[in-house]
Write a protein that holds these residues in place. Structure first.
Motif, PDB file in Angstrom:
ATOM      1  N   GLN A  49       1.103  -1.230  -0.014  1.00  0.00           N
ATOM      2  CA  GLN A  49      -0.160  -0.011   0.021  1.00  0.00           C
ATOM      3  C   GLN A  49       0.915   1.176  -0.073  1.00  0.00           C
ATOM      4  O   GLN A  49       0.460   2.154  -0.816  1.00  0.00           O
ATOM      5  CB  GLN A  49      -0.951   0.097   1.136  1.00  0.00           C
ATOM      6  N   ASP A  50       1.817   1.158   0.883  1.00  0.00           N
ATOM      7  CA  ASP A  50       2.879   2.388   0.776  1.00  0.00           C
ATOM      8  C   ASP A  50       3.439   2.343  -0.619  1.00  0.00           C
ATOM      9  O   ASP A  50       3.814   3.991  -0.899  1.00  0.00           O
ATOM     10  CB  ASP A  50       4.013   2.154   1.969  1.00  0.00           C
ATOM     11  N   ARG A  52       2.347   1.630  -3.426  1.00  0.00           N
ATOM     12  CA  ARG A  52       1.271   2.121  -4.224  1.00  0.00           C
ATOM     13  C   ARG A  52       1.124   3.791  -4.130  1.00  0.00           C
ATOM     14  O   ARG A  52       0.710   4.442  -5.088  1.00  0.00           O
ATOM     15  CB  ARG A  52      -0.164   1.273  -4.044  1.00  0.00           C
ATOM     16  N   ARG A  53       0.704   4.084  -2.704  1.00  0.00           N
ATOM     17  CA  ARG A  53       0.651   5.563  -2.641  1.00  0.00           C
ATOM     18  C   ARG A  53       1.815   6.324  -3.116  1.00  0.00           C
ATOM     19  O   ARG A  53       1.657   7.226  -3.741  1.00  0.00           O
ATOM     20  CB  ARG A  53       0.380   5.709  -1.240  1.00  0.00           C
ATOM     21  N   GLU A  54       3.088   5.777  -2.966  1.00  0.00           N
ATOM     22  CA  GLU A  54       4.037   6.642  -3.481  1.00  0.00           C
ATOM     23  C   GLU A  54       4.028   6.539  -5.014  1.00  0.00           C
ATOM     24  O   GLU A  54       4.307   7.903  -5.595  1.00  0.00           O
ATOM     25  CB  GLU A  54       5.357   5.774  -3.122  1.00  0.00           C
ATOM     26  N   GLU A  56       1.490   6.712  -6.848  1.00  0.00           N
ATOM     27  CA  GLU A  56       0.231   7.324  -7.000  1.00  0.00           C
ATOM     28  C   GLU A  56       0.972   9.001  -6.982  1.00  0.00           C
ATOM     29  O   GLU A  56       0.505   9.573  -7.941  1.00  0.00           O
ATOM     30  CB  GLU A  56      -0.897   7.228  -6.485  1.00  0.00           C
TER      31      GLU A  56
END
Length: 517
Positions: A49-50, A52-54, A56
């Motif tokens: 998730q981290d 993915r957020r990075e 994005e």
């Protein structure tokens, strides 16, 4: 025995206990493994998730940067388009003002023509009054004089004709001077406007140079931010830099061929170097100017050596070098000057004159064309002034001034200069003319001659430099043939445009044929 029983009892108790202990340990390890697996899985999910957020965030930053660059480029293009539209609007406004000025001048000319027509009507009315006065005076003289009517008529007509002719001559001369002055001024205005409107078609090779680019992306670098590179190049060279939809090309426009050549060479160096900014542009332009001055000097020395003329002032030699970048009707001015020098020298040798002086005159006859974009006046007058300034002889100065018959020839060399200049300019292939224009000019030349009564045949020869008209001898007399040549010459001058001059020859031939039997 008792010990054996005790041992057996302990073994019986220990075996189930060991089994349960091992089972407990195994379950504990399994539980710990499951707990650890869950922890690793949760940690992997969190890292995913981290990540993915990075990603994005990075995508959003990239999108924002691309959008910002696109907006900035769009704004630059809009500003450039606005500047071009502004310049076009200014040019259109200037053209509209000139057109309005010309329309006013045309109205003024029409008004003057109307005034002239009224004056002519007044002259006719005066003629009618004079005729009536002549009749009255004739009757009076018949009454009071012993002269016969025919004698009195002859005397009166002679006196009145003299007075009337004098008045007509004065009036016509005055009107001709006014019309000539007005027509010259009007012609200059029309020519200046026509040159501005038709400069693109008229000067494809004489005022425009094209620089090829390695790719269309180079156009943006040549333009620079908000057009600063183009402005720097235009200010440094004095030419107009035109960037349009033509793929991989930049157009340079200027009436001064030397400045245009400097700009072309400088831009090619900038494109090859790759460093395009105002400071580098000014540096390369200055360097190219020095190289161009040296090249012009070398060209002048080369042509002087080829013709065999010596003792010329260094500035005259430099101007001869500039002629390499000057054209007239597609003919190179330097090459034309060399041809005239050799022709003039050959004719002078045949006549027993100084061929070296003749070559000097021929080489310098068009020297005024090297600076006629900068100095007011015809190139013949400018050239004569330059020759006089740099201590050329009076014979050379007068011949240069008279080679287009703008002044009276003062020597044989001046007359020969006129002839040599005409030969070099009029020889086939010397000056650019399309086949279609050439054929139309010949057809029009013959059609003008065929309009006259009594013409049997007409032939345009010598590449349109001469027309020969054969007339019917039973319809045209010798005197009428002379008048016909003048009338045809006037019609050609009024109805055609052509370089040089056209010789009109009217041939009237009478043949007497008898047969001996």
């Amino acid at each position: 025995m008792t010990n054996m029983i005790i041992i057996i009892g302990i073994a019986v108790i220990a075996l189930p206990a060991g089994y349960f202990i091992r089972k407990y340990v195994a379950e504990k390890k399994l539980q710990d493994a499951e707990t650890m697996a869950k922890h690793i899985l949760e940690q992997a999910k969190k890292e995913a998730q981290d990540k993915r957020r990075e990603m994005e965030l990075e995508a959003k930053d990239l999108l924002y940067k691309m959008r910002h660059d696109f907006d900035r480029e769009t704004q630059d293009r809009r500003q450039e388009t606005a500047n071009i539209e502004k310049r076009l609007a200014q040019k259109e406004e200037n053209i509209d003002r000139r057109v309005e000025f010309l329309e006013n001048k045309e109205k003024e000319i029409e008004q003057r023509q109307e005034n002239i027509k009224k004056q002519e009507d007044n002259i006719k009315a005066k003629d009618a009054q004079l005729n009536s006065l002549i009749a009255e005076e004739k009757e009076r003289l018949q009454k009071i004089s012993s002269l016969s009517a025919e004698e009195a008529k002859r005397i009166l007509l002679s006196r009145l004709n003299e007075e009337l002719n004098n008045e007509k001559a004065v009036f016509i001369k005055k009107q001709e001077e006014e019309l000539r002055s007005l027509a010259e001024k009007k012609a200059q205005e029309i020519l200046s406007v026509a040159i501005q409107k038709c400069a693109v078609e008229h000067t494809v090779e004489s005022t425009v140079s094209v620089v090829n680019l390695p790719s269309d992306e180079m156009k943006g670098r040549v333009i620079g931010r908000e057009g600063r590179n183009i402005r720097a190049l235009e200010m440094a060279t004095g030419v107009d830099v035109i960037i349009d939809d033509t793929p991989e090309a930049v157009t340079l426009s200027c009436f001064d061929p030397v400045r245009r050549e400097i700009a072309r060479l400088s831009l090619e160096k900038l494109i090859s170097d790759g460093r395009i900014h105002p400071g580098r542009i000014e540096e390369l332009v200055e360097k190219t100017k020095k190289e161009m001055d040296e090249k012009i000097k070398e060209e002048g020395e080369r042509v002087v050596f080829e013709v065999g003329v010596s003792g010329l002032h260094p500035e005259i030699v430099r101007l001869l070098g500039r002629l390499k970048y000057r054209t007239s009707f597609g003919q190179n001015a330097q090459q034309h000057s060399k041809e005239v020098a050799f022709l003039l020298g050959a004719m002078a040798s045949e006549l027993g004159l100084d061929f070296k002086l003749a070559r000097r005159i021929g080489l310098l006859h068009d020297i005024g064309k090297a600076v006629d974009h900068q100095v007011e006046g015809t190139h013949a007058k400018i050239g004569a002034a330059l020759a006089k300034k740099f201590n050329e002889s009076d014979t050379v100065v007068s011949a240069i001034e008279a080679h287009h018959e703008e002044s009276e020839p003062k020597s044989f060399y001046a007359v020969l200069a006129v002839a040599a200049d005409a030969i070099s300019a009029s020889r086939p292939g010397a000056r650019r003319e399309t086949l279609e224009t050439y054929v139309k000019r010949l057809d029009k030349l013959e059609s003008i001659a065929n309009l006259f009564k009594g013409v049997e045949k007409s032939f345009a020869i010598q590449a349109g430099r001469e027309i020969r008209i054969i007339v019917q001898p039973e319809k045209i007399s010798d005197g009428e043939a002379v008048n016909m040549s003048r009338e045809i010459r006037k019609k050609i001058e009024e109805g055609m445009e052509y370089p040089g001059q056209i010789k009109v020859t009217v041939i009237r031939e009478t043949r007497a044929i008898e047969y001996a039997k």
